[in-house]
Design an enzyme around this catalytic site. Structure first.
Site, PDB file in Angstrom:
ATOM      1  N   ASN A   2      39.290  33.265  35.720  1.00  0.00           N
ATOM      2  CA  ASN A   2      39.861  32.023  36.251  1.00  0.00           C
ATOM      3  C   ASN A   2      39.279  30.844  35.472  1.00  0.00           C
ATOM      4  O   ASN A   2      39.370  30.857  34.222  1.00  0.00           O
ATOM      5  CB  ASN A   2      39.815  31.917  37.774  1.00  0.00           C
ATOM      6  CG  ASN A   2      38.479  32.095  38.446  1.00  0.00           C
ATOM      7  OD1 ASN A   2      37.948  33.189  38.460  1.00  0.00           O
ATOM      8  ND2 ASN A   2      37.939  31.038  39.020  1.00  0.00           N
ATOM      9  N   ASP A   3      38.714  29.846  36.128  1.00  0.00           N
ATOM     10  CA  ASP A   3      38.408  28.564  35.486  1.00  0.00           C
ATOM     11  C   ASP A   3      37.713  28.642  34.115  1.00  0.00           C
ATOM     12  O   ASP A   3      36.768  29.414  33.953  1.00  0.00           O
ATOM     13  CB  ASP A   3      37.441  27.740  36.349  1.00  0.00           C
ATOM     14  CG  ASP A   3      37.816  27.675  37.799  1.00  0.00           C
ATOM     15  OD1 ASP A   3      38.882  28.177  38.170  1.00  0.00           O
ATOM     16  OD2 ASP A   3      37.010  27.119  38.570  1.00  0.00           O
ATOM     17  N   ASP A 132      30.975  22.967  41.116  1.00  0.00           N
ATOM     18  CA  ASP A 132      31.684  22.671  39.873  1.00  0.00           C
ATOM     19  C   ASP A 132      31.152  21.429  39.149  1.00  0.00           C
ATOM     20  O   ASP A 132      31.901  20.495  38.827  1.00  0.00           O
ATOM     21  CB  ASP A 132      33.207  22.539  40.122  1.00  0.00           C
ATOM     22  CG  ASP A 132      33.785  23.743  40.856  1.00  0.00           C
ATOM     23  OD1 ASP A 132      33.135  24.811  40.828  1.00  0.00           O
ATOM     24  OD2 ASP A 132      34.860  23.631  41.454  1.00  0.00           O
TER      25      ASP A 132
HETATM   26  C1  KTE Z   1      39.369  31.317  45.214  1.00  0.00           C
HETATM   27  O1  KTE Z   1      37.817  30.646  46.887  1.00  0.00           O
HETATM   28  C2  KTE Z   1      38.057  30.658  45.493  1.00  0.00           C
HETATM   29  O2  KTE Z   1      39.472  32.594  45.773  1.00  0.00           O
HETATM   30  C3  KTE Z   1      37.897  29.234  45.024  1.00  0.00           C
HETATM   31  O3  KTE Z   1      38.648  28.327  45.772  1.00  0.00           O
HETATM   32  C4  KTE Z   1      38.125  29.025  43.559  1.00  0.00           C
HETATM   33  O4  KTE Z   1      37.301  27.974  43.191  1.00  0.00           O
HETATM   34  C5  KTE Z   1      34.933  30.284  41.516  1.00  0.00           C
HETATM   35  O5  KTE Z   1      36.800  28.827  41.097  1.00  0.00           O
HETATM   36  C6  KTE Z   1      37.143  27.659  41.838  1.00  0.00           C
HETATM   37  C7  KTE Z   1      35.908  26.773  41.690  1.00  0.00           C
HETATM   38  O6  KTE Z   1      35.836  25.758  42.651  1.00  0.00           O
HETATM   39  C8  KTE Z   1      34.799  27.773  41.737  1.00  0.00           C
HETATM   40  O7  KTE Z   1      33.613  27.294  41.143  1.00  0.00           O
HETATM   41  C9  KTE Z   1      35.377  28.926  40.975  1.00  0.00           C
HETATM   42  C10 KTE Z   1      38.353  26.938  41.277  1.00  0.00           C
HETATM   43  O8  KTE Z   1      35.417  31.280  40.687  1.00  0.00           O
HETATM   44  O9  KTE Z   1      39.326  27.764  40.742  1.00  0.00           O
END
Ligand code: KTE
Length: 488
Positions: A2-3, A132
């Site tokens: 992901n990110d 983040d």
């Molecule tokens: C999704 O709960 C999860 O299942 C978060 O909402 C995702 O959050 C974690 O990804 C983000 C960041 O805020 C986190 O640091 C990161 C955003 O993998 O995509």
């Protein structure tokens, strides 16, 4: 994945580093969430490396964060033996079920492996939704600035530090759409085109809560004095109007240039997309500026301009269509087919809608269709309707994702012409980059973008470009090119 996380440029090695959220055990999100790592010489072709940062135990995660280059060794974590462009410090969230804190780690080998700082966490406010951190050097006030979210309080917090270890709270900022939560804030100083001046831009992701469904990025333009961000207006601007552009992040150590990219997926369906053996990808890297853009014939709005970086030495580009000044007639589609079989296409079209009476009952549309070879069905349609001055976009899906009620197949965006002083003719421009299962659209020289994934039937790849129009002599092509791209 992901990110995107910890993006930075190593000036000594001329290498771009990209880290990303990765679950090493599965293709769906979950702990032990770690930072995956890839590098590139041209932001187009990437090499994969080992995990860069992993959590201390299997029930926690190294969540999103950023990297800075500590040139002057403000942290004291380096000595003279470490090249000043390789003084890499990562600032990230450690997450367990009930607490999220900010932590740092440093690398003595230019970003390939990291040591966690013994004094972690560096910020702990006893919150389960605090994450983040994005850190930048604010040269005007000589301090490190962190933006970080209190996700469910819809707050971007601004903190300051002299050494990356000790942090002081400065202020909160919140605006725009809240959605269910704020995530992944970014603060960047962006050049206003045609001037020598810069504006500060605050970016924040919301999830879910996008007007097109799910995850989206919004931004605010204003001033930042080292303590407080003050927006110039109360307008909510969205970065990208597709469904697959989230958690936008910028590269550190690029000088005055702002270069960034985003995760090309959406939390509403990220774990169900039919790709194998991987799930999740990034958008192209884009270069950013600001420009005053027409909202009507007498109003302009300061707007983020995005352009893809696609000039890499690792890519071969072959023109398969190159047209200048051509009036379109309805029974003559323009067709180009790729030879490389790469599934990669880049096109750009600038067209004029000639000053004519158009009613909403008339034929008035221009359509670009992207098809797989030997297929009569299109996978992507990008069209323009001259009577409402709007683009519409369709994407194909296949398999189980078709049953996901959140995965949209159709989108549309209203766009004013590029300029209003062409004798009643209206000019529009679109650049499209298609890469196997993702397409990025840049409307009107990058002032509006739309990024979407799409999923073709097994073994199909995008390979044919077709341009159709349904009315004679309404549209005139100023130029159109289509390139077949191949990674070397
Ligand atoms: C999704 O709960 C999860 O299942 C978060 O909402 C995702 O959050 C974690 O990804 C983000 C960041 O805020 C986190 O640091 C990161 C955003 O993998 O995509």
């Amino acid at each position: 994945m992901n990110d995107p996380n910890g993006l930075f440029y190593d000036k000594s090695d001329k290498t771009w580093h990209l880290y990303y959220q990765n679950n090493p055990n599965d293709t769906i999100w979950g702990v032990p969430l770690s930072w995956g790592h890839a590098t590139s010489k041209d932001l187009v072709c990437w090499n994969h490396h080992n995990l860069a940062i992993s959590p201390d135990d299997d029930n926690s995660g190294i969540f999103s964060g950023s990297i800075v280059i500590d040139h002057n060794n403000t942290s004291g974590l380096f000595d003279k033996s470490i090249d000043i462009n390789k003084r890499v410090v990562a600032i990230y969230t450690t997450a367990t079920h009930n607490i999220q804190t900010q932590n740092i780690a440093y690398s003595l080998d230019g970003g390939y492996s990291f040591k966690k700082y013994h004094g972690n966490p560096v910020i702990d406010v006893n919150s389960p939704e605090f994450r983040d951190p994005k850190v930048i050097w604010h040269k005007e006030t000589n301090q490190w600035i962190m933006v970080v979210v209190k996700a469910k309080d819809y707050k971007i917090q601004i903190w300051g530090s002299l050494d990356l270890k000790n942090w002081t709270f400065h202020s909160d900022f919140s605006s725009g759409y809240f959605g269910n939560m704020y995530e992944c804030p970014i603060l960047a100083k962006v050049l206003v085109e045609g001037t020598q001046s810069y504006k500060w831009v605050m970016f924040v992701s919301i999830n879910p809560g996008s007007p097109v469904g799910g995850s989206i990025n919004q931004y605010f333009i204003g001033e930042f004095d080292g303590y407080r961000f003050t927006p110039m207006d109360t307008f909510t601007r969205f970065m990208d109007m597709g469904q697959d552009f989230y958690a936008f992040h910028t590269f550190s150590a690029t000088g005055d240039e702002v270069v960034g990219l985003a995760w090309a997926s959406n939390w509403l369906y990220a774990s169900e997309v039919p790709t194998h053996p991987w799930r999740g990808s990034m958008t192209l890297a884009r270069i950013y500026s600001l420009k005053w853009v027409y909202q009507s014939n007498d109003t302009k709005l300061l707007t983020l301009i995005q352009n893809p970086i696609l000039e890499g030495s690792g890519i071969k580009q072959t023109n398969i269509l190159d047209i200048k000044l051509q009036l379109l007639v309805s029974n003559k589609p323009i067709i180009a087919t790729t030879n490389s079989g790469s599934g990669l296409l880049d096109f750009r079209i600038k067209f004029k809608v000639l000053a004519r009476e158009i009613s909403s009952r008339d034929n008035r549309r221009l359509d670009i269709l992207i098809k797989a070879n030997f297929s009569s069905e299109y996978s992507i349609r990008i069209g323009f309707d001259a009577s409402v001055s709007s683009f519409y976009v369709e994407r194909q899906s296949c398999g189980d994702i078709q049953k996901n009620p959140f995965f949209r197949n159709k989108f549309s965006v209203h766009t004013e012409p590029l300029c209003f002083n062409d004798h009643g003719n209206r000019i529009y421009e679109v650049r499209g980059v298609i890469d196997k299962n993702i397409f990025e659209l840049y409307f009107n020289e990058g002032s509006l973008t739309m990024t979407n994934t799409f999923f073709m039937a097994k073994d199909e790849l995008p390979s044919q470009f077709e341009l159709h129009c349904d009315r004679d002599e309404l549209f005139e092509i100023e130029y159109l090119y289509v390139k077949d791209l191949k990674v070397l």
